[in-house]
Design an enzyme around this catalytic site. Structure first.
Site, short mmCIF file in Angstrom:
data_model
loop_
_atom_site.label_atom_id
_atom_site.label_comp_id
_atom_site.label_asym_id
_atom_site.label_seq_id
_atom_site.Cartn_x
_atom_site.Cartn_y
_atom_site.Cartn_z
N ALA A 97 -0.94 4.52 -1.13
CA ALA A 97 0.09 3.64 -1.69
C ALA A 97 0.24 3.88 -3.19
O ALA A 97 1.35 3.95 -3.72
CB ALA A 97 -0.26 2.17 -1.42
N ALA A 98 -0.89 4.04 -3.88
CA ALA A 98 -0.83 4.22 -5.34
C ALA A 98 -0.14 5.53 -5.70
O ALA A 98 0.68 5.57 -6.62
CB ALA A 98 -2.24 4.17 -5.93
N ASP A 129 -0.14 -2.67 1.23
CA ASP A 129 -0.66 -1.79 0.17
C ASP A 129 0.42 -1.51 -0.87
O ASP A 129 0.19 -1.63 -2.08
CB ASP A 129 -1.13 -0.45 0.76
CG ASP A 129 -2.42 -0.57 1.55
OD1 ASP A 129 -2.82 -1.69 1.86
OD2 ASP A 129 -3.02 0.48 1.85
O1 PMV Z 1 -6.77 1.60 4.76
P1 PMV Z 1 -5.63 1.02 4.02
O2 PMV Z 1 -5.98 0.64 2.64
O3 PMV Z 1 -4.41 1.87 4.10
O4 PMV Z 1 -5.26 -0.38 4.71
C1 PMV Z 1 -4.68 -0.46 5.96
C2 PMV Z 1 -4.38 -1.89 6.27
C3 PMV Z 1 -4.00 -2.14 7.71
O5 PMV Z 1 -3.80 -3.54 7.84
C4 PMV Z 1 -5.10 -1.70 8.65
C5 PMV Z 1 -2.74 -1.43 8.10
C6 PMV Z 1 -1.50 -1.99 7.41
O6 PMV Z 1 -0.56 -1.24 7.28
O7 PMV Z 1 -1.45 -3.18 7.06
#
Ligand code: PMV
Length: 313
Positions: A91-92, A133
């Site tokens: 995301a960043a 994110d």
């Molecule tokens: O792993 P990360 O930081 O990309 O987090 C994913 C978060 C989830 O809830 C598992 C997926 C989402 O898109 O919300």
């Protein structure tokens, strides 16, 4: 030449359940990714000295396509985040790149526009996901996602038949220690695994509902600055995520070891590896036990600012 940065993030409560419309709380942290964009005289766009390609630069490539870049650029990135650690590096990088490309073109989009573009880009690369994110790293501070409209509403993001409302919420004075397992796990695979369980099993749906309920308690705890309650909810959240099948023995071991010196601890992000977080006022002690158990600790503070132009056009 322009440079833009975006912070990493931790999900304090509610990952995975947020995909099913439950509320979640995330917080930007004081480690950032930077993206610098400059003109290139000729040829194709380069990222960190290599010709841009989907395999290595999927988020940057999709961001360039979305913005409609039609000239070769020299793009350079630098990161204070481990990719795959569940700290929002994808995301960043997406949001920092979008911010830099807009600045390069002389556009001044608001945060809502960048967050929505980031959600689109992340969705194209990773498949179905929530905007937690991308919205958190765009906004900075602490952010609540929920289908209901709460106070401090920032913007809404609609996809298919779901609308997520994004809100800001005050950040209590707190320190988080991350324990990185070193195990790389793909968010898309973990989200797909939970989906399979959720669709086939009413028990999984009950667990998702329970996570949704504890997140609502967590929102009040954040507002009250009640770290005892927040920590307890984080630990309960970890147990529920474990039932959903997204923990990992290394995560469980780091969570267990940290609890001695913490208000609470849980995996953060998609799980399956990646990182855990502990809410603590003894960060050195927690770092020590995480190291002893084979994890890589780092101490994080909340980051107030989200996407930020560091060197303007
Ligand atoms: O792993 P990360 O930081 O990309 O987090 C994913 C978060 C989830 O809830 C598992 C997926 C989402 O898109 O919300």
């Amino acid at each position: 030449m322009v440079t833009c940065s975006a912070p990493g993030k931790v999900i304090l409560l509610g990952e995975h359940a947020v995909v099913y419309g439950k509320a979640a709380v995330a917080m930007a942290v004081d480690r950032r990714i930077r993206c610098t964009v400059k003109k290139k005289a000729e040829g194709v766009t380069e990222v960190n000295g290599f010709e841009i390609n989907f395999k290595h630069h999927s988020y940057i490539l999709e961001a360039c396509e979305l913005i409609g870049i039609d000239e070769p650029l020299k793009i350079d990135t630098s990161s204070e985040l481990h990719s795959g650690a569940g700290l929002g590096s994808s995301a960043a990088i997406t949001i920092a790149t979008l911010g830099a490309l807009h600045e390069f073109q002389g556009d001044k989009p608001d945060k809502e526009t960048i967050a929505k573009e980031g959600f689109f880009v992340e969705g194209k690369v990773q498949g179905p996901a929530s905007p937690i994110d991308t919205s958190t790293v765009t906004q900075g501070g602490a952010v609540i996602l929920s289908c209901d409209v709460l106070k401090n509403h920032l913007w809404s993001i609609k996809k298919d038949d779901r609308t997520w409302n994004i809100h800001s919420t005050p950040v209590p004075d707190m320190t988080i220690v991350v324990g990185y397992t070193g195990v790389h796990a793909l968010t898309s695979g973990l989200v797909a695994g939970v989906k399979n369980f959720y669709q086939k099993n009413t028990f999984a749906r009950d667990v998702v509902d329970e996570i949704g309920e504890l997140v609502l308690e967590g929102i009040s705890a954040m507002e009250d600055g009640d770290l005892n309650m927040l920590g307890e909810l984080m630990s309960r959240n970890h147990k529920l995520l474990k039932i959903l099948g997204v923990s990992h023995p290394k995560l469980d071991s780091l969570v267990k070891a940290s609890l001695r010196y913490s208000y609470g601890a849980k995996l953060t992000g998609a799980g399956g590896g990646g990182s855990m977080i502990a809410l603590t006022d003894k960060p050195e002690k927690v770092s020590e036990v995480i190291s002893k158990k084979g994890g890589l600790p780092f101490i994080l503070e909340p980051a107030g600012s989200g996407v930020k132009v560091e060197s303007p056009r």
